[in-house]
Design a protein around this motif. Sequence first.
Motif, short mmCIF file in Angstrom:
data_model
loop_
_atom_site.label_atom_id
_atom_site.label_comp_id
_atom_site.label_asym_id
_atom_site.label_seq_id
_atom_site.Cartn_x
_atom_site.Cartn_y
_atom_site.Cartn_z
N ALA A 84 0.84 -1.19 0.00
CA ALA A 84 0.00 0.00 0.00
C ALA A 84 0.88 1.24 0.00
O ALA A 84 2.00 1.23 0.49
CB ALA A 84 -0.92 0.01 1.22
N GLU A 85 0.32 2.30 -0.53
CA GLU A 85 0.97 3.61 -0.49
C GLU A 85 0.58 4.26 0.83
O GLU A 85 -0.57 4.64 1.03
CB GLU A 85 0.48 4.44 -1.68
N GLU A 147 -10.80 11.61 1.79
CA GLU A 147 -9.97 10.63 2.51
C GLU A 147 -9.91 10.96 3.99
O GLU A 147 -9.96 10.05 4.84
CB GLU A 147 -8.56 10.62 1.92
N ARG A 182 -3.07 3.51 0.83
CA ARG A 182 -3.93 3.50 -0.35
C ARG A 182 -3.59 2.28 -1.21
O ARG A 182 -2.42 1.99 -1.45
CB ARG A 182 -3.72 4.75 -1.18
N VAL A 183 -4.61 1.58 -1.65
CA VAL A 183 -4.46 0.57 -2.69
C VAL A 183 -5.33 1.02 -3.85
O VAL A 183 -6.29 1.79 -3.66
CB VAL A 183 -4.87 -0.84 -2.20
N TYR A 184 -5.01 0.56 -5.03
CA TYR A 184 -5.67 1.09 -6.23
C TYR A 184 -6.49 0.03 -6.94
O TYR A 184 -6.01 -1.10 -7.17
CB TYR A 184 -4.62 1.67 -7.18
N ASP A 185 -7.72 0.37 -7.24
CA ASP A 185 -8.56 -0.40 -8.15
C ASP A 185 -8.54 0.34 -9.48
O ASP A 185 -9.30 1.30 -9.68
CB ASP A 185 -9.99 -0.50 -7.61
N GLU A 187 -7.41 3.12 -11.55
CA GLU A 187 -6.87 4.44 -11.22
C GLU A 187 -7.44 5.00 -9.92
O GLU A 187 -7.05 6.09 -9.49
CB GLU A 187 -7.17 5.42 -12.36
N PHE A 188 -8.35 4.27 -9.29
CA PHE A 188 -9.07 4.80 -8.15
C PHE A 188 -8.50 4.26 -6.83
O PHE A 188 -8.49 3.03 -6.61
CB PHE A 188 -10.56 4.47 -8.25
N PRO A 189 -8.02 5.16 -5.95
CA PRO A 189 -7.47 4.69 -4.68
C PRO A 189 -8.57 4.43 -3.65
O PRO A 189 -9.63 5.06 -3.67
CB PRO A 189 -6.60 5.88 -4.24
N ARG A 190 -8.31 3.48 -2.79
CA ARG A 190 -9.18 3.30 -1.62
C ARG A 190 -8.29 3.09 -0.41
O ARG A 190 -7.16 2.59 -0.51
CB ARG A 190 -10.15 2.12 -1.80
#
Length: 254
Positions: A84-85, A147, A182-185, A187-190
């Motif tokens: 994760a970021e 966020e 943050r993990v990405y689906d 281009e979208f982070p969650r």
Amino acid sequence: MARRKKLYEGKAKVLYEGPEPGTIVQYFKDDATAFNAEKKDVIDGKGVLNNRLSEFFMTGLGNIGIPTHFIKRLNMREQLIKAAEIVPLEVIVRNYAAGSMAKRLGMEEGTRLPRPIVEFSYKDDSLGDPLVPEEYILAFGWANQQELGEIVDMALRVNDYMSGVMFGVGIKLIDFKIEFGRVYDGEFPRLILADEISPDSCRLWDIETGEKLDKDVFRRDLGNLTDAYTEVARRLGVLPSNVTHPNTNPTLIN
């Protein structure tokens, strides 16, 4: 087997490249630090206990719908997590005045707060992880408004869960620190809960006696840290009730 690639080493954990893309192996060390690493020691068995306890809490939080980085425990000191970021913030939830808050505000430690308070500190050891207001977070782009709202909501949900679990075993949750990534689906982070949850990152007091069962035992020279963490693990059922200390020298496979 080839030695794994080390990605990062912090005060209490080492991160290695995981076996599959998007995964990391998180290794829990026995190192104990306090006062921004001015006080240091190696506490036999601490890493084993924190690995098991963090697994316990992350699994429980995942079961109530809070997304976390935890995938599975690999062995006594390691767990597999999602890459994760990391959001460069420490999120602190306080239920009672203690530690730096009590000192800043001149409050007696253990004073119950009117409601849980969420604070933020900027993750930078060289600066001593300074407290920052929400305005700084937004201005410097460490998190956006959406966020930030999600972080506060999840932090309070974590607090509800942790407070209930601890109360059930006779422990008062004074405060705790968590981190998010943050993990990405596409281009979208969650956002997901990251790092760890253990007595290293919580203040835990026995409800009846006020005995400290967290890293303040090390900070303030109050006794044996491994014994304190073992007591938490025993009460939560992570260790059998007849175990006084964990195996401190597990065999690790690289």
